[in-house]
Design an enzyme around this catalytic site. Sequence first.
Site, PDB file in Angstrom:
ATOM      1  N   ASP A  15      44.527  30.126  51.797  1.00  0.00           N
ATOM      2  CA  ASP A  15      43.617  30.584  52.466  1.00  0.00           C
ATOM      3  C   ASP A  15      42.613  29.067  52.957  1.00  0.00           C
ATOM      4  OD1 ASP A  15      40.821  32.178  51.405  1.00  0.00           O
ATOM      5  OD2 ASP A  15      41.784  32.375  50.102  1.00  0.00           O
ATOM      6  N   HIS A  18      41.987  29.340  56.901  1.00  0.00           N
ATOM      7  CA  HIS A  18      41.258  29.694  57.397  1.00  0.00           C
ATOM      8  C   HIS A  18      40.650  28.550  57.447  1.00  0.00           C
ATOM      9  CE1 HIS A  18      41.754  34.104  56.621  1.00  0.00           C
ATOM     10  NE2 HIS A  18      41.579  33.742  55.620  1.00  0.00           N
ATOM     11  N   HIS A 195      41.297  36.743  42.143  1.00  0.00           N
ATOM     12  CA  HIS A 195      41.290  35.337  42.718  1.00  0.00           C
ATOM     13  C   HIS A 195      39.354  35.326  43.235  1.00  0.00           C
ATOM     14  CE1 HIS A 195      41.831  33.670  46.958  1.00  0.00           C
ATOM     15  NE2 HIS A 195      41.285  33.807  47.251  1.00  0.00           N
ATOM     16  N   HIS A 197      36.046  33.437  44.948  1.00  0.00           N
ATOM     17  CA  HIS A 197      35.915  32.761  46.417  1.00  0.00           C
ATOM     18  C   HIS A 197      33.983  32.461  45.569  1.00  0.00           C
ATOM     19  CE1 HIS A 197      38.455  32.596  49.627  1.00  0.00           C
ATOM     20  NE2 HIS A 197      38.908  34.229  48.956  1.00  0.00           N
ATOM     21  N   TYR A 286      33.597  39.222  53.407  1.00  0.00           N
ATOM     22  CA  TYR A 286      34.760  39.051  53.445  1.00  0.00           C
ATOM     23  C   TYR A 286      34.292  37.163  53.747  1.00  0.00           C
ATOM     24  CZ  TYR A 286      39.472  39.235  54.146  1.00  0.00           C
ATOM     25  OH  TYR A 286      41.172  38.775  53.538  1.00  0.00           O
TER      26      TYR A 286
END
Length: 339
Positions: A15, A18, A195, A197, A286
Site C-alpha cells: 500500500d 502508492h 483493512h 484507510h 478509492y
Amino acid sequence: MGKRSFEILDVTLRDGSHAMKHAFTEEQVRETARGLDQAGVTYFEVTHGDGLGGSSLQYGLSAVDELKLIEAAVEECKSSQVSVLLLPGIGVKEDLQEAVKVGAKMVRVATHVTEADVAAQHIALGRELGLKTIGFLMMAHMAPVEKIVEQGKLFESYGAEVVYVTDSAGYLLPHEVKERIAALKNELTCEVGFHGHNNLSMAMANTIAAVQAGATYIDGSLRCLGAGSGNTQTEVMVAVLERLGYNTGIDLYKIMDVANDVVAKYMHRPQEVTGSSLIMGYSGVYSSFLLHTQAAAQKFGVDERDILVELGKMKAVGGQEDLIYDVAQRFALKKSSLV
C-alpha cells in the site's frame, strides 16, 4: 509470549507503494523487511500498489521490477512470510506463479465488493500452489451487509481461507465496520479480516471495532505509509491493542525502530489527513486515486476536491483512473466558459 490474538499483516511495502509513486528501491525493501522480520510480524505484503502486474502507464510504472523486490524481501526473512496482492484483470495467473518461484507464501486476491466471482480461478490457483489464500472485498462501503455476506460466501466456496472487509476509501465508521465483520463471522466458517484507510482519521478505531467483532487478520502500515492518508499505523496499533489486553506477538520497541529509523527516512511526505484525502473519505473515493487526482487538478487548473466529490457521486472504483482526467477536463471547460 503465548498464542497471538490475531495476525497483524503489514502492508507498508505494498500500500505504501502508492505514496512512494511505486519507486521503492531494493535496499529500502530489504531494510524494511529485515525490521518487520525482527519485530515478529508473521506476514507482510510486497507488490506494486495495485498488485502483481500493476506496473503500467495507467497505474504507475514501478522503478524496480516487483519480482526482484519480492525476492529481496524473502531473502531478508528468517521467520516472516511474504504476501502478494493480485487484482484479477491487472495481474494474471502467470504473475502469481512467478511470485511463488521467488518465495511468496500468501496471496490476497482482491475484487470490487460486488465482483468476487471474477476471482474463482485465482483463489483456486493460490490453494493449488500451497499459498495462504485470502479474498479481499474492496470498497466495502459500496454494498449493503447482505451483499458483503453473499460475496464472502463466494470467496469461501472458491477456497479462500480468510475473507477481508476492505475500507479502500477510508469511508466506514466503527459501527459500520463492526456490523460487516460480525455478519461475516456469523455466516462464514473461514476467518475474517479488516483493512482500513485513515482518510477520516478512523483507521485505528475501525481496526479495534473489527477485532472486537471477531476479525483475526488486521492490516497496518508503518508510519501510516499507504494510499490516501495511509492505513492503520502498525506500530501504534501494536501499542493500543496490547493496552487493550490482546497479544499481538510483535515486539513494540522493534516495530517502532523499523518505523522511525527506516520507513520515516524514505517517505516522500508525512502521512496526514489533508484536504484531499479527507474529501476522499467523506465522498467514498478509492484511496489510490489521490496522487492521480492531484496531478490532474494541476494539469487542468481546477480544485482537486471538486474532482473527488464528483468521482464519489459517480461511484468510481479502482481501474477507472482514466475518469479522473475526464472529470478534471470537464471542470476546466466549465470554468473557462464562465470566464
